[in-house]
Design a protein around this motif. Structure first.
Motif, PDB file in Angstrom:
ATOM      1  N   ASP A   1       0.881  -1.167   0.000  1.00 55.64           N
ATOM      2  CA  ASP A   1       0.000   0.000   0.000  1.00 55.64           C
ATOM      3  C   ASP A   1       0.918   1.216   0.000  1.00 55.64           C
ATOM      4  OD1 ASP A   1      -2.050   1.842   0.319  1.00 55.64           O
ATOM      5  OD2 ASP A   1      -2.216   1.513   2.487  1.00 55.64           O
ATOM      6  N   VAL A   2       0.944   1.949  -1.114  1.00 53.88           N
ATOM      7  CA  VAL A   2       1.930   3.010  -1.322  1.00 53.88           C
ATOM      8  C   VAL A   2       1.275   4.378  -1.244  1.00 53.88           C
ATOM      9  CG1 VAL A   2       3.658   3.914  -2.924  1.00 53.88           C
ATOM     10  CG2 VAL A   2       3.240   1.449  -2.804  1.00 53.88           C
TER      11      VAL A   2
ATOM     12  N   LEU B   1       5.917   6.346   1.260  1.00 53.45           N
ATOM     13  CA  LEU B   1       5.640   5.430   2.363  1.00 53.45           C
ATOM     14  C   LEU B   1       4.969   4.200   1.787  1.00 53.45           C
ATOM     15  CD1 LEU B   1       5.177   4.577   5.360  1.00 53.45           C
ATOM     16  CD2 LEU B   1       3.091   5.953   5.286  1.00 53.45           C
ATOM     17  N   THR B   2       5.503   3.028   2.116  1.00 57.03           N
ATOM     18  CA  THR B   2       4.882   1.765   1.726  1.00 57.03           C
ATOM     19  C   THR B   2       4.540   1.002   2.991  1.00 57.03           C
ATOM     20  OG1 THR B   2       6.106   1.683  -0.348  1.00 57.03           O
ATOM     21  CG2 THR B   2       5.188  -0.389   0.447  1.00 57.03           C
TER      22      THR B   2
ATOM     23  N   LYS C   1      10.408   2.387  -1.967  1.00 50.22           N
ATOM     24  CA  LYS C   1      10.419   2.155  -3.417  1.00 50.22           C
ATOM     25  C   LYS C   1      10.774   0.706  -3.724  1.00 50.22           C
ATOM     26  CE  LYS C   1      10.562   3.176  -7.834  1.00 50.22           C
ATOM     27  NZ  LYS C   1       9.411   2.674  -8.549  1.00 50.22           N
ATOM     28  N   LEU C   2      11.792   0.156  -3.045  1.00 47.20           N
ATOM     29  CA  LEU C   2      12.188  -1.236  -3.255  1.00 47.20           C
ATOM     30  C   LEU C   2      11.061  -2.194  -2.866  1.00 47.20           C
ATOM     31  CD1 LEU C   2      15.860  -1.065  -1.954  1.00 47.20           C
ATOM     32  CD2 LEU C   2      15.118  -1.365  -4.330  1.00 47.20           C
ATOM     33  N   ALA C   3      10.405  -1.921  -1.738  1.00 52.38           N
ATOM     34  CA  ALA C   3       9.290  -2.773  -1.300  1.00 52.38           C
ATOM     35  C   ALA C   3       8.158  -2.723  -2.318  1.00 52.38           C
ATOM     36  CB  ALA C   3       8.798  -2.326   0.077  1.00 52.38           C
ATOM     37  N   GLU C   4       7.847  -1.534  -2.828  1.00 60.37           N
ATOM     38  CA  GLU C   4       6.795  -1.387  -3.834  1.00 60.37           C
ATOM     39  C   GLU C   4       7.128  -2.193  -5.096  1.00 60.37           C
ATOM     40  OE1 GLU C   4       4.613   2.170  -6.387  1.00 60.37           O
ATOM     41  OE2 GLU C   4       6.585   2.558  -5.505  1.00 60.37           O
ATOM     42  N   ASP C   5       8.382  -2.152  -5.522  1.00 62.09           N
ATOM     43  CA  ASP C   5       8.796  -2.785  -6.775  1.00 62.09           C
ATOM     44  C   ASP C   5       8.961  -4.299  -6.677  1.00 62.09           C
ATOM     45  OD1 ASP C   5       8.820  -0.291  -7.934  1.00 62.09           O
ATOM     46  OD2 ASP C   5      11.004  -0.070  -7.866  1.00 62.09           O
TER      47      ASP C   5
END
Length: 112
Positions: free
Chosen positions: A19-20, A29-30, A64-68
């Motif tokens: 959830d970004v 924020l993720t 960003k890394l977690a989102e990707d």
């Protein structure tokens, strides 16, 4: 010993897709949730699985890394610190949230 203060390390499976939220000042924020399963045998010899859920917050580059790279079901190891915050909900009630602010993570899924 200072590095041990407010230090959290968890290994588990993600319970949701990222959830970004993007903010005006280029901050990201993720949020994710992680399930930690522990098993034991009860008095009757039956296997019992106990699941604990924790909320995770990733900021900046980690967000960003977690989102990707992360998705629901992934097994991850995280390292971070506990943070507590409060807010007032739409009904005017004060709510408290404790979450792990993640400094580092490692995706542990096996590649096919």
């Amino acid at each position: 010993m200072n590095t041990l203060r407010n230090s959290v390390r968890l290994v588990g499976h993600l319970g949701m897709d990222p959830d970004v939220k993007n903010f005006d000042n280029n901050k990201k924020l993720t949020r994710l949730s992680i399930a930690i399963n522990e098993s034991y045998k009860n008095d009757k010899g039956e296997k019992v699985v106990d699941t604990q859920w924790h909320s995770l917050a990733f900021w900046g580059v980690q967000a960003k890394l977690a989102e990707d790279y992360l998705k629901k079901g992934d097994e991850v190891a995280i390292e971070g610190k506990l943070a507590t915050r409060n807010y007032t909900d739409k009904d005017g009630n004060k709510r408290y949230v404790t979450e792990v602010v993640v400094n580092e993570f490692l995706k542990m899924n096996k590649q096919a």
